[in-house]
Design an enzyme around this catalytic site. Structure first.
Site, PDB file in Angstrom:
ATOM      1  N   GLU A   1       0.679  -0.993  -0.035  1.00  0.00           N
ATOM      2  CA  GLU A   1      -0.173   0.002   0.096  1.00  0.00           C
ATOM      3  C   GLU A   1       0.631   1.419  -0.145  1.00  0.00           C
ATOM      4  OE1 GLU A   1      -3.077   0.777   3.269  1.00  0.00           O
ATOM      5  OE2 GLU A   1      -3.432  -0.922   3.102  1.00  0.00           O
TER       6      GLU A   1
ATOM      7  N   TYR B   1     -11.079  -4.346   3.091  1.00  0.00           N
ATOM      8  CA  TYR B   1     -10.355  -4.186   4.420  1.00  0.00           C
ATOM      9  C   TYR B   1     -10.798  -4.221   5.306  1.00  0.00           C
ATOM     10  CZ  TYR B   1      -6.263  -0.956   5.893  1.00  0.00           C
ATOM     11  OH  TYR B   1      -5.096   0.235   6.680  1.00  0.00           O
TER      12      TYR B   1
ATOM     13  N   ASP C   1      -6.205   9.146  10.567  1.00  0.00           N
ATOM     14  CA  ASP C   1      -4.826   8.717  10.891  1.00  0.00           C
ATOM     15  C   ASP C   1      -4.027   9.014  11.944  1.00  0.00           C
ATOM     16  OD1 ASP C   1      -3.683   6.705   8.459  1.00  0.00           O
ATOM     17  OD2 ASP C   1      -3.611   8.803   6.987  1.00  0.00           O
TER      18      ASP C   1
END
Lengths: 400, 261
Positions: free
Chosen positions: B49, B174, B60
């Site tokens: 990735e 995912y 994040d």
């Protein structure tokens, strides 16, 4: 204009808006959408908002004819919608009350919010004190320095204020941290977003709770003049007071809508917050909207003397109203806003917030342009007590 | 057949689990990107990735935020990254998956972006701030270009919705293993295995776990109930510290041990 029914079911205003959030938040914003749709049809909910608005906030706020300012401007009559007289000193409380009651309906007793200048943070902390909700406020480190008194106010009210040091350490980064916190605590926490930005349904909910401003203005003006004003004017950071003022007038095509952004040191310098004037459509904080960004899509920092306008995006509905040319967007520099701050104080004995001073400055220009026998209503979104220190420092510094 | 599909078919045939490292493009300079990708392939990565730095990465945690800031300060742009990936494709055989927030793509121009990454040999895209409801903005173009849109499901996604997302059928699913943002965690929610099992049950495509996974023990534990792991912050941190030995060890031990399962 045909009936205005936006946003659509998917939260879009034309191409703007939407729900550009991490998957973790989808459940919460879907629940919020459903809870809001049910709440707004529930007379118990709406009457509780009305009761608190009247007894706690002090609504309705006056519509004041600013005779001295009108004479000074030498043109159209200037009226002020006195949101500065609300409890906590700004329009922000209108939305904070509505969303906090909504959170309670959803069984969420923890509130997270972002704040720039501290006005939304204070309004949120106030409502949380009233309703006995846990309150955590994210605020940029830079803003904490600039607005120390508001930080203390929030703490007195029982809120926990968290300093945000990431990025530019201002409002944009406070929103990032509040979103990150919400992602991690979404099951028992409501994000009490303060502007008409963010993912659907926030732009709609905040607009609806703020639209009391425009509704009252319309009724008050009609009662007084048996007509509608020719123009309404409001300052724009994220755009909540402006959207609250504009919304009830959107279908009244004879009423011109003017939004006033912060030009900072000038829109041709890198130091401004004029997202609609100088930005491009982009995705930030959950919505497609006009955003200040570089050519690679990195978000740029906004600059304004007024911390409340210091945001690099503008709500999706404003982005749409600009695109269809229903509203006009202009900008006012720091210096012009400072002049208007002093002008209104001296002429009318009303100290406006620096944010609202942008609207006042533009209205003075517009009044001269429109000429006598026309009528302008300015949304005086907040009072300037919080800005007195900053203005004093600026004036003594000889920058004016 | 797309490289991602091929990779998982191979893993499946061998009874192996996938290890997908995440790196921040431009951290350490964009010139080091190709070399780092080669290194990860050599260490046994199943796919990589490649993160695109963004000024406002709301999904994040601090490690990836800081890496993004370093990359931006190095002058990294999406255009520059795409050019480097084209160069990397000459020597890299495993799938390359671009992970980027939507705004850099939007500013690039969606059609040009899809066109350019297709030419660069990118196999998939992960866009963490674009849920199912908004994906029409790019999904049809990616599909037409044969690029897999890797979708995310999370602990808060209702099972019906997980099913809906999984049956879109692209690449792998995912599966976000924490309530929160990226970054190293010491432990996971007690229900994590039940969650992974539930996802596995409804997903017609491979299920990878990601977010918060940093050590050997967690990787081996989680892969009891899924097809592999994505490891981000730990890899970013090891690159930042230039601790390649530990990275190699982490990946090779996982390969050996997960293979036996």
């Amino acid at each position: 204009m045909t009936a205005y029914t936006l946003p659509n079911d998917t939260g879009h205003f034309g191409k703007f808006g939407g729900r550009f959030v991490p998957e973790t938040l989808m459940k919460a914003i879907t629940e919020l959408t459903d809870a809001y749709e049910a709440a707004k049809l529930d007379p118990e909910f709406t009457s509780e908002i009305e009761r608190l608005s009247k007894e706690y906030v002090g609504r309705e706020t006056p519509l004041y004819f600013a005779e001295n300012l009108t004479k000074y401007a030498g043109g159209a009559n200037i009226y002020l919608k006195r949101e500065d007289l609300n409890h906590t000193g700004a329009h922000k409380i209108n939305n904070a009350i509505g969303q906090a009651l909504l959170a309670l309906r959803m069984g969420k007793r923890k509130i997270v919010a972002e704040t720039g200048a501290g006005q939304h943070g204070v309004a949120t902390a106030t409502v949380c004190a009233l309703l006995n909700l846990d309150c955590i406020i994210f605020m940029g480190e830079e803003d904490i320095k600039r607005q120390a008194l508001n930080v203390f106010r929030m703490e007195l009210l029982g809120a926990k204020v968290v300093s945000v040091t990431s990025g530019s350490a201002t409002l944009k980064d406070a929103v990032n941290e509040a979103l990150r916190y919400w992602v991690a605590n979404v099951e028992d926490t409501h994000y009490l977003l303060g502007s008409v930005s963010g993912p659907h349904p926030f732009p709609m909910i905040v607009r609806d709770f703020q639209s009391v401003i425009g509704k009252e203005t319309k009724e008050q003006f009609l009662e007084r003049n048996e007509s509608l004003p020719d123009a309404v004017v409001a300052c724009i950071g994220g755009g909540s007071n402006a959207m609250g003022m504009f919304y009830p007038f959107i279908e009244e095509e004879e009423v011109e809508l003017y939004g006033v952004e912060a030009a900072g040191q000038g829109v041709d310098t890198p130091f401004h917050a004029a997202s609609l004037t100088k930005g491009k459509p982009g995705v930030l904080h959950g919505a497609l909207m006009f955003v200040l960004q570089n050519e690679d899509g990195q978000i740029q920092e906004a600059h304004s003397i007024s911390a409340g306008l210091d945001y690099p995006g503008v709500g999706p509905e404003h982005s749409y109203l600009k695109e269809i040319e229903r509203a006009h967007y202009h900008s006012i520099t720091d210096k012009e806003a400072l002049d208007a701050f002093q002008l209104l104080t001296k002429l009318e004995g009303i100290i406006p917030a620096l944010e609202s001073s942008h609207a006042v400055a533009f209205a003075v220009k517009l009044a001269a342009e429109l000429g006598p026998s026309k009528n302008i209503v300015v949304c005086l979104s907040g009072r300037g007590d919080k800005d007195v220190d900053a203005v004093r420092a600026r004036l003594r510094g000889g920058n004016n | 057949m797309n490289r991602i599909e091929k990779t998982f078919q191979l893993l499946n045939n061998n009874g192996s689990k996938a290890f997908v490292p995440y790196i921040m493009a431009g951290d350490g300079g964009l010139d080091s990107l190709v070399e780092r990708l080669q290194l990860l392939e050599k260490f046994g990565a199943s796919a990589i990735e490649v993160g695109v730095p963004f000024s406002d990465p709301v999904a994040d945690g601090p490690t990836i935020q800081q890496a993004g800031i370093r990359a931006l300060n190095n002058g990294t742009t999406l255009k520059g990254i795409v050019a480097k990936l084209a160069e990397a494709r000459e020597s890299i055989n495993i799938p390359i998956i671009l992970m980027t927030y939507l705004n850099p793509i939007y500013a690039y121009g969606i059609a040009s972006f899809v066109h350019d990454i297709q030419n660069a040999g990118v196999d998939g895209c992960i866009i963490p701030d674009m849920p199912l409801e908004e994906e029409d903005i790019i999904a049809p173009k990616l599909e037409a270009a044969g690029i897999e849109l890797i979708r995310l499901v999370t602990l808060t996604t209702p099972i019906e919705r997980i099913k809906q997302i999984a049956t879109k059928g692209n690449g792998f699913l995912y599966t976000v293993t924490v309530k929160g943002i990226t970054g190293v965690r010491n432990e996971f929610d007690g229900d994590i295995h039940a969650y992974l099992q539930a996802v596995k049950e409804v997903s017609p495509i491979p299920v990878l776990a990601g977010f918060g996974i940093s050590n050997q023990e967690q990787m081996l534990d989680l892969t009891k109930n899924c097809d592999g792991v994505v490891v981000g912050s730990r890899i970013v941190d090891l690159f930042a510290k230039n601790n390649l030995a530990e990275m190699e060890q982490l990946m090779s031990i996982f390969k050996q041990k997960s293979n036996i399962v």
